[in-house]
Motif scaffolding. Structure first.
Motif, mmCIF file in Angstrom:
data_model
loop_
_atom_site.group_PDB
_atom_site.id
_atom_site.type_symbol
_atom_site.label_atom_id
_atom_site.label_comp_id
_atom_site.label_asym_id
_atom_site.label_seq_id
_atom_site.Cartn_x
_atom_site.Cartn_y
_atom_site.Cartn_z
ATOM 1 N N GLU A 150 0.826 -1.209 0.000
ATOM 2 C CA GLU A 150 0.000 0.000 0.000
ATOM 3 C C GLU A 150 0.864 1.264 0.000
ATOM 4 O O GLU A 150 0.626 2.203 -0.775
ATOM 5 C CB GLU A 150 -0.912 0.012 1.223
ATOM 6 N N ARG A 151 1.876 1.266 0.844
ATOM 7 C CA ARG A 151 2.690 2.465 0.981
ATOM 8 C C ARG A 151 3.613 2.663 -0.227
ATOM 9 O O ARG A 151 3.842 3.799 -0.657
ATOM 10 C CB ARG A 151 3.488 2.392 2.288
ATOM 11 N N LYS B 161 1.536 3.954 -3.257
ATOM 12 C CA LYS B 161 1.227 5.387 -3.137
ATOM 13 C C LYS B 161 2.476 6.220 -3.401
ATOM 14 O O LYS B 161 2.402 7.279 -4.043
ATOM 15 C CB LYS B 161 0.685 5.692 -1.736
ATOM 16 N N GLN B 162 3.609 5.731 -2.943
ATOM 17 C CA GLN B 162 4.828 6.506 -3.109
ATOM 18 C C GLN B 162 5.309 6.489 -4.565
ATOM 19 O O GLN B 162 5.906 7.464 -5.039
ATOM 20 C CB GLN B 162 5.925 5.939 -2.199
ATOM 21 N N ASN C 288 3.309 6.417 -7.057
ATOM 22 C CA ASN C 288 2.300 7.125 -7.849
ATOM 23 C C ASN C 288 1.812 8.366 -7.102
ATOM 24 O O ASN C 288 0.622 8.509 -6.789
ATOM 25 C CB ASN C 288 1.124 6.192 -8.158
ATOM 26 N N PRO C 289 2.722 9.301 -6.806
ATOM 27 C CA PRO C 289 2.342 10.473 -6.001
ATOM 28 C C PRO C 289 1.401 11.433 -6.729
ATOM 29 O O PRO C 289 0.778 12.284 -6.086
ATOM 30 C CB PRO C 289 3.687 11.136 -5.709
ATOM 31 N N TYR D 169 -1.321 10.733 -8.069
ATOM 32 C CA TYR D 169 -2.721 10.308 -7.935
ATOM 33 C C TYR D 169 -3.189 10.402 -6.483
ATOM 34 O O TYR D 169 -2.409 10.217 -5.536
ATOM 35 C CB TYR D 169 -2.901 8.865 -8.419
ATOM 36 N N HIS D 170 -4.465 10.666 -6.343
ATOM 37 C CA HIS D 170 -5.100 10.650 -5.018
ATOM 38 C C HIS D 170 -5.662 9.240 -4.801
ATOM 39 O O HIS D 170 -6.674 8.862 -5.388
ATOM 40 C CB HIS D 170 -6.229 11.686 -4.952
ATOM 41 N N ILE D 171 -4.975 8.462 -3.964
ATOM 42 C CA ILE D 171 -5.322 7.045 -3.785
ATOM 43 C C ILE D 171 -5.973 6.870 -2.417
ATOM 44 O O ILE D 171 -5.334 7.073 -1.377
ATOM 45 C CB ILE D 171 -4.070 6.155 -3.919
ATOM 46 N N ASP E 71 -8.246 4.818 0.672
ATOM 47 C CA ASP E 71 -8.152 3.517 1.338
ATOM 48 C C ASP E 71 -8.965 2.465 0.604
ATOM 49 O O ASP E 71 -8.565 1.299 0.528
ATOM 50 C CB ASP E 71 -8.643 3.637 2.791
ATOM 51 N N LEU F 79 -6.978 1.263 -2.271
ATOM 52 C CA LEU F 79 -5.907 0.361 -1.819
ATOM 53 C C LEU F 79 -6.461 -1.026 -1.511
ATOM 54 O O LEU F 79 -5.814 -2.045 -1.787
ATOM 55 C CB LEU F 79 -5.218 0.937 -0.583
ATOM 56 N N SER G 58 -3.967 13.889 -8.186
ATOM 57 C CA SER G 58 -3.760 14.625 -6.940
ATOM 58 C C SER G 58 -3.339 16.057 -7.234
ATOM 59 O O SER G 58 -2.635 16.328 -8.221
ATOM 60 C CB SER G 58 -2.692 13.946 -6.096
#
Length: 505
Positions: A124-125, A128-129, A131-132, A134-136, A138, A141, A301
Motif C-alpha cells: 500500500e505504501r 502510493k509513493q 504514484n504520487p 494520484y489521489h489514492i 483507502d 488500496l 492529486s
C-alpha cells in the motif's frame, strides 16, 4: 573386620544380631543416607541440566544474533537505497522484526498472518509513493490488495519467504523450547522426595555393614542395582518419552539445513525485502497499468510529485549470506551431547552404584549382600514401576505412581508432539487439537516410531506457559501467563490425572 563393640540391640532396619550400632545410631544413619542419596540424585542430574542449559544458550544466542544482524543490515542499507520509502515507514520494518522476535520467544502469533500483514502494508505504501500524482483512497488500496495475488507486485518473494521463514522459525522455536523443557523436567524430577521404604533400603545398603563391623566392605553390585531400581522406579518410567523427545530434537535439528536453512532464511530477511521492493520499482509501469485496469483510474492529486522514487530507485541490498559453518558445528556438537543423555533414566541406577556406592568393581563373593559378606543371589529387576512387584530389596507400591513424575511424562509428550509438528513444518498453535495429536502429516514426515506413536489422540496440544522460552518477555508458548492457563487445559489435566490414578489401581 571384627566388631569389638558387639552387643545385642533390637534394630529396625539392619539385620538382627550382634551389632556396633544403637537404635539412635541406626536412625541417624537412615537420615544421613536419605540426605546423601538426594544429594547424589541432584549431582547426577546437574550434569544433564548443564548440558541442556548450555545448548539452549548456544542456540538461542545464535538464532537471535541472526535476526539482529539482518535487522541491523536493513537499518544500515535502506536509508541510502530507498530514502523516504524507508524513513517514512521505519515502524513498519521494526514491527516486522518485533513480531518475528515475539514469535520466536513463544508468543501465540500466527506467523503467516504477520508476514501477510507486512507485505500488504508495504504494498500500500510503496504503491502510493510510486504514484504520487494520484489521489489514492483507502478503498482503492483495498481493491489493489485484493488483486495483488494476480499482479504479484513483489514477484515470488512474499510467497517464497513465507514458506521458508515459517518452517525455519517453527523449527528453531520448537528446538530451543525442547531444550528448555528437557532441562526443566530434569530439575523437577531431581527434587522428588525419597519414600520411607527407599530410605530404609538405602540405609541397609550403605550403613548396615558399619553396624556389623564391616565398614570397609562394599555393597554387592547387583544388590545395589536392585535398591536403585526400586527407589528410581518412577524415574525410569520417563525413559520412553524422554527418548522420544531426544529423537524428535535430533530430527528437527536436521531441518536447520536444506531448503529451509535457518542461516540463509533468518539471516537474509532484509535482502529478500529489498529484492521485493526493487522488483516493484523496476516493474512500476506494468504493475500500475494492471491495477488501473482492475480498479479503475484514481483521481489526479493536486499535490506536486516529490520525485523521490526516481532518486532512490534500484539496487538490491547486499546479500550477506552467513557461511553456515557456525551452525553446522553447533548442530554437530548438540547431536553428540543429546545422544549421550538419551538413556539417562535407565542407566541412572547403574551409574549411581558404580560411581558412588560400590565404587566400581567389587568382589562378588566378598561384598555386602544385605545380611552378611558374601555373594548376592537374587536376580536384578527390570526398569520401571511395573517391574518392581517382586523387588526383594525395596517394597514398591506399583499401584501408586508418583504424580509429579507423571506430570513430567505428560510434559515430555506435549513437547515431543510440538517437535513432531515442527519437523513437518506445522505450527501446532494454529491447528485443530484432534488432528495435531493424531499424528497426521505429510508423507515425508517424522517416523512414528521415532516421534512418539504412542501419543494419546485425546491429549491437548497446547503447551503450558511454564515451558515458554525462559528469561524472556514472560509469555508462555501460547502468549499466556503461567497464572492463567486455558480452562480447557486445566480440565484436560484433571481428567488425565484421574485417568492415571484409575489405571494404576
Amino acid at each position: 573386620m571384627p566388631c569389638f563393640c558387639a552387643r545385642w540391640e533390637h534394630l529396625r532396619i539392619c539385620p538382627q544380631g550382634y551389632t556396633c550400632c544403637t537404635s539412635e545410631m541406626e536412625e541417624n544413619f537412615a537420615n544421613k543416607s536419605r540426605s546423601e542419596f538426594e544429594g547424589m540424585m541432584k549431582e547426577a542430574s546437574r550434569s544433564v541440566q548443564v548440558t541442556l542449559t548450555s545448548q539452549y544458550k548456544n542456540f538461542d544466542g545464535y538464532f537471535q544474533d541472526l535476526l539482529n544482524k539482518s535487522e541491523k543490515a536493513l537499518y544500515d542499507t535502506f536509508p541510502s537505497m530507498y530514502g523516504e520509502l524507508y524513513t517514512q515507514n521505519i515502524k513498519l520494518f521494526k514491527d516486522l522484526f518485533s513480531e518475528l522476535r515475539r514469535y520466536y520467544r513463544g508468543s501465540n502469533i500466527n506467523l503467516e498472518e504477520a508476514l501477510n500483514e507486512f507485505w500488504t502494508r508495504l504494498l500500500e505504501r510503496l504503491f502510493k509513493q510510486l504514484n504520487p500524482q494520484y489521489h489514492i483512497t483507502d478503498e482503492y488500496l483495498d481493491c489493489m490488495v485484493k488483486h495483488s495475488e494476480q499482479h504479484k507486485p513483489f514477484g515470488e518473494v512474499p510467497r517464497d519467504l513465507k514458506l521458508k521463514a515459517t518452517k525455519a522459525f517453527i523449527a528453531v522455536r520448537s528446538y530451543v523450547q525442547g531444550l528448555s523443557v528437557g532441562s526443566d523436567v530434569i530439575k523437577k524430577v531431581s527434587q522428588v522426595s525419597l519414600g520411607h521404604e527407599c530410605t530404609r533400603a538405602i540405609m541397609k545398603l550403605v550403613y548396615c555393614p558399619h553396624c556389623r563391623g564391616m565398614s570397609s566392605v562394599k555393597p554387592c553390585n547387583n544388590y545395589c542395582r536392585n535398591v536403585m531400581k526400586g527407589c528410581l522406579a518412577n524415574q525410569a518410567d520417563l525413559d520412553t518419552e524422554w527418548r522420544n523427545l531426544i529423537d524428535s530434537m535430533l530430527l528437527v535439528a536436521d531441518r536447520f539445513d536444506g531448503p529451509s536453512n535457518v542461516d540463509t532464511v533468518i539471516g537474509t530477511i532484509h535482502t529478500r525485502i529489498s529484492e521485493a521492493i526493487s522488483n516493484m520499482q523496476e516493474n512500476k509501469d506494468s504493475i500500475t497499468a494492471k491495477v488501473f485496469q482492475g480498479c479503475g483510474n484514481p483521481k489526479i492529486s493536486t499535490k506536486a510529485s516529490s520525485g523521490e522514487d526516481k532518486k532512490r530507485r534500484g539496487k538490491t541490498a547486499p546479500d550477506d549470506k552467513p557461511s553456515g559453518l557456525g551452525l553446522e558445528k553447533l548442530v554437530s556438537d548438540a547431536k553428540g551431547k543429546l545422544r549421550d543423555i538419551k538413556d539417562y533414566w535407565v542407566t541412572l541406577p547403574s551409574v549411581l552404584c558404580n560411581e558412588r556406592i560400590t565404587a566400581g568393581s567389587v568382589n562378588e563373593d566378598r561384598c555386602w549382600n544385605g545380611m552378611t559378606k558374601g555373594r548376592y543371589l537374587p536376580e536384578v529387576m527390570g526398569d520401571g514401576l511395573a517391574n518392581q512387584i517382586n523387588n526383594p530389596e525395596v517394597e514398591v507400591d506399583i499401584t501408586k505412581p508418583d504424580m509429579t513424575i507423571r506430570q513430567q511424562i505428560m510434559q515430555l509428550k506435549i513437547m515431543t508432539n510440538r517437535l513432531r509438528n515442527a519437523y513437518n513444518g506445522n505450527d501446532v498453535d494454529f491447528q485443530d487439537a484432534s488432528d495435531d495429536m493424531s499424528g497426521s502429516g505429510s508423507g515425508d514426515g517424522c517416523p512414528d516410531e521415532v516421534c512418539g506413536k504412542r501419543l494419546s489422540k485425546s491429549s491437548s496440544t497446547r503447551q503450558p506457559g511454564t515451558h515458554a522460552i525462559p528469561n524472556q518477555s514472560g509469555r508462555g508458548v501460547n502468549g499466556a501467563s503461567s497464572k492463567s492457563l486455558p480452562s480447557s487445559f486445566l480440565i484436560f489435566l484433571s481428567m488425565a490425572v484421574m485417568a492415571m490414578q484409575y489405571l494404576w489401581r
